[in-house]
Design an enzyme around this catalytic site. Structure first.
Site, PDB file in Angstrom:
ATOM      1  N   SER A  34       9.506  10.235  -4.469  1.00 17.78           N
ATOM      2  CA  SER A  34       8.603   9.388  -5.116  1.00 17.78           C
ATOM      3  C   SER A  34       9.177   7.886  -4.723  1.00 17.78           C
ATOM      4  CB  SER A  34       8.454   9.495  -6.553  1.00 17.78           C
ATOM      5  OG  SER A  34       9.746   9.399  -7.116  1.00 17.78           O
ATOM      6  N   VAL A  35      10.351   8.061  -3.955  1.00 22.43           N
ATOM      7  CA  VAL A  35      11.241   6.601  -3.927  1.00 22.43           C
ATOM      8  C   VAL A  35      10.787   6.138  -2.414  1.00 22.43           C
ATOM      9  CG1 VAL A  35      13.305   5.537  -4.065  1.00 22.43           C
ATOM     10  CG2 VAL A  35      12.760   7.385  -5.796  1.00 22.43           C
TER      11      VAL A  35
ATOM     12  N   ASN B 105       3.826   3.801  -2.319  1.00 21.94           N
ATOM     13  CA  ASN B 105       3.835   4.673  -3.297  1.00 21.94           C
ATOM     14  C   ASN B 105       3.216   3.933  -4.858  1.00 21.94           C
ATOM     15  OD1 ASN B 105       4.714   7.008  -2.218  1.00 21.94           O
ATOM     16  ND2 ASN B 105       6.852   6.454  -2.764  1.00 21.94           N
TER      17      ASN B 105
ATOM     18  N   PRO C 178      10.560   3.722   1.025  1.00 21.80           N
ATOM     19  CA  PRO C 178      11.535   2.856   1.895  1.00 21.80           C
ATOM     20  C   PRO C 178      11.834   1.436   1.129  1.00 21.80           C
ATOM     21  CG  PRO C 178       9.940   3.607   3.298  1.00 21.80           C
ATOM     22  CD  PRO C 178       9.367   3.873   1.819  1.00 21.80           C
TER      23      PRO C 178
ATOM     24  N   CYS D 184      11.274   0.635 -12.943  1.00 19.43           N
ATOM     25  CA  CYS D 184      10.785   1.804 -13.571  1.00 19.43           C
ATOM     26  C   CYS D 184      11.808   2.198 -14.442  1.00 19.43           C
ATOM     27  CB  CYS D 184      10.888   2.793 -12.542  1.00 19.43           C
ATOM     28  SG  CYS D 184      12.051   3.114 -11.358  1.00 19.43           S
TER      29      CYS D 184
ATOM     30  N   ALA E 233      15.270   0.013  -0.233  1.00 24.89           N
ATOM     31  CA  ALA E 233      16.093  -1.264   0.219  1.00 24.89           C
ATOM     32  C   ALA E 233      16.247  -2.517  -1.068  1.00 24.89           C
ATOM     33  CB  ALA E 233      14.965  -2.019   1.207  1.00 24.89           C
ATOM     34  N   ASN E 234      15.706  -1.873  -2.274  1.00 19.88           N
ATOM     35  CA  ASN E 234      15.845  -2.594  -3.338  1.00 19.88           C
ATOM     36  C   ASN E 234      16.791  -2.230  -4.246  1.00 19.88           C
ATOM     37  OD1 ASN E 234      12.237  -4.435  -3.374  1.00 19.88           O
ATOM     38  ND2 ASN E 234      14.142  -4.764  -1.963  1.00 19.88           N
TER      39      ASN E 234
ATOM     40  N   THR F 113       0.865  -1.284   0.065  1.00 18.37           N
ATOM     41  CA  THR F 113       0.101   0.006   0.084  1.00 18.37           C
ATOM     42  C   THR F 113       0.924   1.159   0.034  1.00 18.37           C
ATOM     43  OG1 THR F 113      -0.100   0.167   2.403  1.00 18.37           O
ATOM     44  CG2 THR F 113      -1.860  -1.206   1.296  1.00 18.37           C
TER      45      THR F 113
ATOM     46  N   ASN G  94       8.041   7.701 -12.706  1.00 17.08           N
ATOM     47  CA  ASN G  94       8.551   6.391 -12.232  1.00 17.08           C
ATOM     48  C   ASN G  94       7.656   5.569 -11.750  1.00 17.08           C
ATOM     49  OD1 ASN G  94       9.448   8.967 -10.535  1.00 17.08           O
ATOM     50  ND2 ASN G  94       9.753   7.122  -8.874  1.00 17.08           N
TER      51      ASN G  94
HETATM   52  N1  NAP Z   1       9.162   3.999  -6.230  1.00 22.38           N
HETATM   53  C1  NAP Z   1       9.375   3.616  -7.529  1.00 22.38           C
HETATM   54  O1  NAP Z   1      10.006   4.622  -8.185  1.00 22.38           O
HETATM   55  C2  NAP Z   1       9.214   2.483  -8.093  1.00 22.38           C
HETATM   56  C3  NAP Z   1       8.984   2.217  -9.180  1.00 22.38           C
HETATM   57  C4  NAP Z   1       8.997   0.529  -9.739  1.00 22.38           C
HETATM   58  C5  NAP Z   1       9.062  -0.348  -8.954  1.00 22.38           C
HETATM   59  N2  NAP Z   1       9.444  -0.077  -7.717  1.00 22.38           N
HETATM   60  C6  NAP Z   1       9.520  -1.185  -6.654  1.00 22.38           C
HETATM   61  O2  NAP Z   1       8.026  -1.302  -6.016  1.00 22.38           O
HETATM   62  C7  NAP Z   1       8.299  -1.794  -4.705  1.00 22.38           C
HETATM   63  C8  NAP Z   1       7.641  -0.796  -3.907  1.00 22.38           C
HETATM   64  O3  NAP Z   1       8.106   0.415  -4.112  1.00 22.38           O
HETATM   65  P1  NAP Z   1       7.399   1.741  -3.199  1.00 22.38           P
HETATM   66  O4  NAP Z   1       8.293   2.906  -3.501  1.00 22.38           O
HETATM   67  O5  NAP Z   1       6.017   1.746  -3.497  1.00 22.38           O
HETATM   68  O6  NAP Z   1       7.859   1.350  -1.878  1.00 22.38           O
HETATM   69  P2  NAP Z   1       6.841   1.838  -0.322  1.00 22.38           P
HETATM   70  O7  NAP Z   1       6.310   3.044  -0.476  1.00 22.38           O
HETATM   71  O8  NAP Z   1       8.075   1.497   0.707  1.00 22.38           O
HETATM   72  O9  NAP Z   1       5.772   0.792  -0.364  1.00 22.38           O
HETATM   73  C9  NAP Z   1       6.077  -0.657   0.017  1.00 22.38           C
HETATM   74  C10 NAP Z   1       4.659  -0.853   0.626  1.00 22.38           C
HETATM   75  O10 NAP Z   1       4.584  -2.426   0.733  1.00 22.38           O
HETATM   76  C11 NAP Z   1       4.230  -2.624   2.051  1.00 22.38           C
HETATM   77  N3  NAP Z   1       4.873  -3.908   2.493  1.00 22.38           N
HETATM   78  C12 NAP Z   1       6.072  -4.115   2.626  1.00 22.38           C
HETATM   79  N4  NAP Z   1       6.032  -5.678   2.934  1.00 22.38           N
HETATM   80  C13 NAP Z   1       4.863  -6.013   2.824  1.00 22.38           C
HETATM   81  C14 NAP Z   1       4.165  -7.339   3.316  1.00 22.38           C
HETATM   82  N5  NAP Z   1       5.043  -8.283   3.568  1.00 22.38           N
HETATM   83  N6  NAP Z   1       2.837  -7.451   3.455  1.00 22.38           N
HETATM   84  C15 NAP Z   1       2.180  -6.276   3.057  1.00 22.38           C
HETATM   85  N7  NAP Z   1       2.707  -5.085   2.759  1.00 22.38           N
HETATM   86  C16 NAP Z   1       3.841  -5.002   2.785  1.00 22.38           C
HETATM   87  C17 NAP Z   1       4.723  -1.537   3.128  1.00 22.38           C
HETATM   88  O11 NAP Z   1       4.059  -1.590   4.124  1.00 22.38           O
HETATM   89  P3  NAP Z   1       4.364  -0.270   5.238  1.00 22.38           P
HETATM   90  O12 NAP Z   1       3.604   1.013   4.767  1.00 22.38           O
HETATM   91  O13 NAP Z   1       3.777  -0.864   6.311  1.00 22.38           O
HETATM   92  O14 NAP Z   1       5.719   0.084   5.225  1.00 22.38           O
HETATM   93  C18 NAP Z   1       4.450  -0.257   1.936  1.00 22.38           C
HETATM   94  O15 NAP Z   1       3.387   0.266   2.095  1.00 22.38           O
HETATM   95  C19 NAP Z   1       9.716  -1.903  -4.530  1.00 22.38           C
HETATM   96  O16 NAP Z   1      10.223  -3.287  -4.577  1.00 22.38           O
HETATM   97  C20 NAP Z   1      10.346  -1.048  -5.576  1.00 22.38           C
HETATM   98  O17 NAP Z   1      11.719  -1.531  -5.775  1.00 22.38           O
HETATM   99  C21 NAP Z   1       9.389   1.256  -7.249  1.00 22.38           C
END
Ligand code: NAP
Length: 287
Positions: free
Chosen positions: A156-157, A11, A159, A124, A163-164, A9, A267
């Site tokens: 927009s990035v 970004n 946690p 992305c 970590a990834n 839930t 992204n």
């Molecule tokens: N941001 C970008 O530009 C982008 C673009 C493409 C791909 N990605 C990839 O997409 C993934 C998410 O990125 P993000 O930027 O959206 O990160 P983020 O904002 O930290 O979102 C990750 C979400 O997943 C939840 N989560 C983590 N482990 C979980 C689990 N086991 N069960 C249920 N919920 C869980 C987290 O919960 P909490 O809120 O409780 O921490 C958080 O809400 C990453 O792997 C990233 O590499 C990111």
């Protein structure tokens, strides 16, 4: 309509949810996170989407209500989730760089991915730059080395993305290797802390000593831009391929639709639009 669930839930998960809600071919049956205070849970509730904070347990409990799960958590969690969901007969479209199996970049191999149960959406930067990297490969005789540098706004990035980082590099480089005819490639990611946020940018570069047919490259990249704009409207070439000193390079910008974060966060859109395009194609194939 294809019934889907989203886990994660943050970004990416929130931007994806808004695009799934807007899709005529998809219906979100569950938006699952792990924290009731998550702004994403509040967003889903505002839109009348069923939510849970029980993460993968909620997905398993409701597994009969949907055919496909989008994973937007983290690479390590997505690997664990797929090990649980695969035996249940579900399909997964993975937006994390878990790097498990089939990779999909819709402009390059959408058809080949429709029947796959697990599909990874690369990253992305991969979605934005790998299609153009393939153009460099096609316009060059024996391309030896290619570099991709992507820059996203720090706001927009999330946690999980931070970590990834290792997984980001490995998965983007794997996709470049699989889709592009190049011997060696290198990926870099810049997280730009400037405020207001800067629009996502991607630069693809090769050495000026490579045997590149510049005319062919111009026309291949222009055609590729059109293909990608069909599913990511904010995708545009801001600097077509040019020779600049000892390099040949081009730059692409991705502006988002401004669904969850402002338009600078292309992204998010570049991967959420790609994931929705694949899910819609799966829905079409079932229909
Ligand atoms: N941001 C970008 O530009 C982008 C673009 C493409 C791909 N990605 C990839 O997409 C993934 C998410 O990125 P993000 O930027 O959206 O990160 P983020 O904002 O930290 O979102 C990750 C979400 O997943 C939840 N989560 C983590 N482990 C979980 C689990 N086991 N069960 C249920 N919920 C869980 C987290 O919960 P909490 O809120 O409780 O921490 C958080 O809400 C990453 O792997 C990233 O590499 C990111």
């Amino acid at each position: 309509m294809l019934s889907v669930a989203i886990i994660g839930t943050g970004n990416v998960g929130c931007d994806l949810l808004l695009k799934v809600i807007a899709s005529p071919g998809l219906r979100c049956e569950l938006f699952a996170g792990r924290r009731s205070g998550s702004p994403g849970i509040a967003l889903a509730e505002q839109h009348g989407i069923p939510t849970s904070t029980d993460g993968i347990d909620a997905i398993v409990a409701a597994a009969g209500s949907f055919d496909l799960v989008f994973d937007a958590t983290s690479a390590a969690d997505a690997r664990r989730h797929w090990a649980i969901l695969e035996p249940l007969g579900l399909s997964m479209v993975d937006l994390t760089p878990a790097n498990l199996g089939q990779l999909c970049v819709p402009a390059l191999n959408l058809e080949a991915c429709i029947g796959e149960r697990y599909v990874g959406m690369v990253t992305c930067g991969g979605q934005a730059a790998v299609p153009m990297a393939t153009c460099f490969g096609q316009a060059t005789v024996g391309l030896e080395y290619l570099e991709i540098v992507s820059a996203s706004a720090a706001l927009s990035v999330g946690p999980a993305t931070r970590a990834n980082m290792d997984e980001y590099v490995v998965t983007t480089e794997r996709a470049t290797h699989e889709f592009c005819d190049v011997q060696t490639n290198k990926t870099m990611l810049v997280i730009n802390p400037a405020e207001p946020g800067t629009v996502m940018r991607n630069t693809i570069a090769v050495a000026a000593t490579e045997a590149v047919d510049m005319e062919a490259l111009q026309s291949l990249t222009a055609a590729m831009e059109k293909r990608i704009r069909a599913y990511v409207p904010g995708y545009r070439i801001v600097m077509p391929p040019v020779v600049a000193g000892d390099r040949i390079l081009m730059t692409i910008e991705v502006e988002g639709r401004g669904d969850w974060l402002p338009a600078y966060a292309g992204n998010l859109d570049i991967i959420t639009c790609a994931a929705v395009t694949l899910a819609e194609a799966k829905a079409g194939a079932i229909a």
